[in-house]
Write a protein that holds these residues in place. Structure first.
Motif, short mmCIF file in Angstrom:
data_model
loop_
_atom_site.label_atom_id
_atom_site.label_comp_id
_atom_site.label_asym_id
_atom_site.label_seq_id
_atom_site.Cartn_x
_atom_site.Cartn_y
_atom_site.Cartn_z
N UNK A 7 0.88 -1.28 -0.01
CA UNK A 7 0.00 -0.10 -0.11
C UNK A 7 0.79 1.23 -0.05
N UNK A 8 1.80 1.36 0.81
CA UNK A 8 2.74 2.45 0.96
C UNK A 8 3.60 2.46 -0.12
N UNK A 9 4.26 1.52 -0.90
CA UNK A 9 4.77 1.61 -2.28
C UNK A 9 3.99 2.45 -3.26
N UNK A 10 2.52 1.80 -3.14
CA UNK A 10 1.75 2.47 -4.29
C UNK A 10 1.72 3.90 -3.94
N UNK A 11 1.75 4.45 -2.90
CA UNK A 11 1.62 5.78 -2.68
C UNK A 11 2.90 6.56 -2.74
N UNK A 12 3.99 5.69 -3.32
CA UNK A 12 5.18 6.40 -3.57
C UNK A 12 6.40 6.61 -2.39
N UNK A 13 5.97 5.92 -1.50
CA UNK A 13 7.01 5.66 -0.25
C UNK A 13 8.17 4.61 -1.02
#
Length: 391
Positions: free
Chosen positions: A165-171
């Motif tokens: 989820x966080x990677x999908x938000x650019x983290x």
């Protein structure tokens, strides 16, 4: 367009009723995902109420909550404003140094984790299986970081579903390595040892015998065994070892009293006794599918006692209670010879400044490759008999 959910900033876990917090997946037994004691209301509130994770210690509670239609919390991200990088176990000191030498201000930052606890678990906590709210939490953290003008936000010791989820938000994705014991359905410690090479099996049996020489014995203490006198003794171990390792131990004496009151059935102290008094011990937490070793201490030094108290006894307990794994804390390649295999851990990082973000992204790409190569090398040198399927 649907209206953006309101954010509720929670400055103290104890301000949220325990029954409301227990609705969050993973925060209580019998939920949708296995119980993780470190995201439970008793554990997190004890860290704050004891003065261990508070602003004067450099941990300012600022948990991000999303209220549901019923007014109760539908999602939470445990989060702290940090004025330093101590007690985190995912090291960013070099990032801070580089940014400040370039004229930036790295602190304060957001740290979204369980303080002083290098154990993976749920971080994007949602109630009633509302996984759709995880993306909203990720976005809320990023926006709150920008709104407050902070350098960064770090979500550490993630489970892989939260990482996605966080990677999908650019983290940015960071990896590290721990050593875990995986229970393949062993009936006993001897069944586990039977899968090791003969030389390793012989060495570990000798090590266990040697550890309990000099009149030492082991007690398991849990529940009503955890009296204030026992906590006094264990805290002396913690202070002695913590002072030598960290300079200033993180946890206060009151923390142990509070967890003893609030979650005693989820705690196991493995205590070593000699001549009628305890001389060493390790604190462990009991999850629904895992056994978590946290820290140990001693007031007497005995060969191999650390390995017996922290690693061999943990395996014994996990096997006796049919737990899937033992997570023995951060680092420690010495665990490999004792049947703990390398496991990749994950964190996610939002870096506000584009220049710092690009530099960190480049570094993390190379670091991930190195972690993977190291894990593969260590797995090849595990104590298990070659040719057998590894856990």
């Amino acid at each position: 367009m649907m209206p953006k959910p309101a954010i509720r900033i929670i400055e103290k876990i104890s301000s949220v009723p325990k029954a409301e917090w227990d609705r969050l997946d993973g925060a209580a037994r019998g939920g949708r995902i296995p119980y993780n004691p470190f995201v439970s209301h008793p554990y997190l509130s004890a860290l704050e109420d004891s003065g261990s994770a508070v602003s004067r210690a450099g941990w300012q509670p600022r948990h991000i909550g999303l209220p549901g239609d019923d007014g109760q919390l539908a999602a939470v991200l445990p989060c702290y404003g940090k004025s330093h990088s101590q007690g985190e176990y995912v090291f960013d000191h070099a990032w801070a140094d580089a940014f400040e030498r370039a004229g930036g201000r790295y602190y304060p930052k957001f740290q979204c984790t369980v303080p002083f606890t290098p154990a993976s678990g749920p971080r994007l906590l949602v109630a009633d299986g509302r996984t759709d709210l995880k993306a909203t939490l990720a976005q809320a953290l990023r926006e709150e970081t920008d709104r407050l003008g902070l350098s960064s936000a770090h979500v550490t010791f993630l489970q892989e579903d939260d990482l996605a989820v966080l990677e999908a938000d650019g983290y940015l994705h960071r990896t590290d390595q721990q050593f875990h014991f995986i229970n393949k359905g062993y009936g006993s410690h001897d069944d586990f040892l039977a899968e090791l090479s003969s030389s390793k099996r012989k060495n570990l049996r000798k090590e266990r015998r040697s550890a309990l020489e000099n009149g030492l014995s082991i007690d398991w203490l849990t529940g009503s065994d955890l009296t204030e006198d026992i906590w006094d003794q264990f805290f002396a171990f913690y202070m002695d070892t913590g002072s030598r390792k960290w300079g200033r131990p993180y946890l206060t004496r009151e923390f142990y009293s509070l967890i003893g009151e609030r979650m005693a059935e989820d705690i196991l102290l493995v205590m070593a006794k000699r001549d009628g008094r305890y001389v060493a011990g390790a604190i462990n937490f009991i999850g629904e599918d895992a056994f978590y070793g946290r820290h140990w201490g001693c007031i007497e030094d005995h060969p191999f006692l650390h390995f017996e108290v922290c690693y061999h006894q943990a395996i014994d307990f996990a096997l006796a209670h049919k737990l899937d794994r033992v997570e023995a804390g951060a680092q420690g390649e010495h665990k490999l010879a004792r049947g703990y295999l390398p496991v990749t851990t994950h964190s996610a990082h939002y870096i506000a400044h584009p220049g710092l973000r690009n530099a960190v992204a480049d570094y993390l790409e190379r670091e991930r490759e190195a972690i993977t190569e190291t894990g593969e090398y260590l797995s090849e040198h595990s104590p298990f008999r070659k040719g057998e399927e590894q856990p």
